[in-house]
Design a protein around this motif. Sequence first.
Motif, short mmCIF file in Angstrom:
data_model
loop_
_atom_site.label_atom_id
_atom_site.label_comp_id
_atom_site.label_asym_id
_atom_site.label_seq_id
_atom_site.Cartn_x
_atom_site.Cartn_y
_atom_site.Cartn_z
N ALA A 198 3.59 -68.30 4.00
CA ALA A 198 4.47 -67.53 4.89
C ALA A 198 3.69 -66.67 5.86
O ALA A 198 4.13 -66.45 6.99
N ASP A 201 5.86 -63.91 7.17
CA ASP A 201 7.14 -64.36 7.73
C ASP A 201 8.11 -64.62 6.58
O ASP A 201 7.97 -65.62 5.86
N LYS A 204 9.99 -68.00 6.61
CA LYS A 204 9.17 -69.13 6.19
C LYS A 204 9.07 -69.17 4.66
O LYS A 204 9.10 -70.25 4.06
N THR A 228 5.10 -77.40 2.62
CA THR A 228 4.80 -76.47 3.71
C THR A 228 3.64 -77.00 4.53
O THR A 228 2.84 -77.79 4.06
#
Length: 323
Positions: A198, A201, A204, A228
């Motif tokens: 992430a 974020d 995310k 991811t």
Amino acid sequence: MSEAEARGRGEIWIEKYRPQRLSAVAGHADIVGRLESYVAQDDLPHLLFTGPAGVGKTTSAMAIAREVYGDDWRENFLELNASDERGIDVVRDRIKNFARASFGGYDYRIIFLDEADALTSDAQSALRRTMEQFANNTRFILSCNYSNQIIDPIQSRCAVFRFGPLDGDSVAEYVRRIAEEEGIEITEDGIDALVYAADGDMRKAINGLQAAATTGETVDEEAVYAITAAVRPEQIETMVTTALDGDFTAARAKLDDLLTEAGLGGGDVIDQLHRSAWSFDLDDRATVRLLERVGETDYRISQGANERLQLEALLAALALEAE
């Protein structure tokens, strides 16, 4: 249908778990406290929220509207995305029409303009005049990634709040809460992987959790990295240290694995190199050399150069320096 598959068919979790109140916004205690004071005193100025994606700017704007208007918030809150509607006509038409409309017993209505840094200069000039014209009954909340793209006359009319990337503890805590609510078994290395992927974020991280939850019964490190656009930091470190040891051929092979097997783009590799450079087991001199090369490569790629060629040149330069 398995339980894991069922999890992927419901609501989008970033909306389902979006905080409804300012007090629930993660990771920005100082900002939240100041915004709560504005709401409590019924003295809301124009606001400018600036910072990277997924750190709470839109959530804070919506939470303010909910606290000011309660159940009537949708009728008194206009959200526009300037990246889609960036011309001067949007400012002149939609914003003015909303600002002129009756506001049913409230002192003011709120216009939230997301990605305001995408507005043209003419549109920003028109917006500045509109902010003056309707100051008595309208409050503007502007959100942007880069405040230097907002003209000074608008910035001077707003209280500016700078949202930084969320710290790892805040992201981890929120991920744990969602996993508990959804009945997901998640390992500590899975949480660490989500926090790493992430990079501050929250969107995310939540999207990564929802996607990983559909792959099996347990969300672990392997499941997170599988869905991811990230690879384990150790893989990046191995590639770099191999080059620094002077073995360009082996380093190039590891780069090829990242680009072809893991599916990373050149920008993804650069981002992970930059983020992880100081956590590698390198001395300061080697780290500085690495960052210098990363900066050069990032600039060349941003100017349209071939990604693979530039990344291979980066590794070659590191390998040559080792001789």
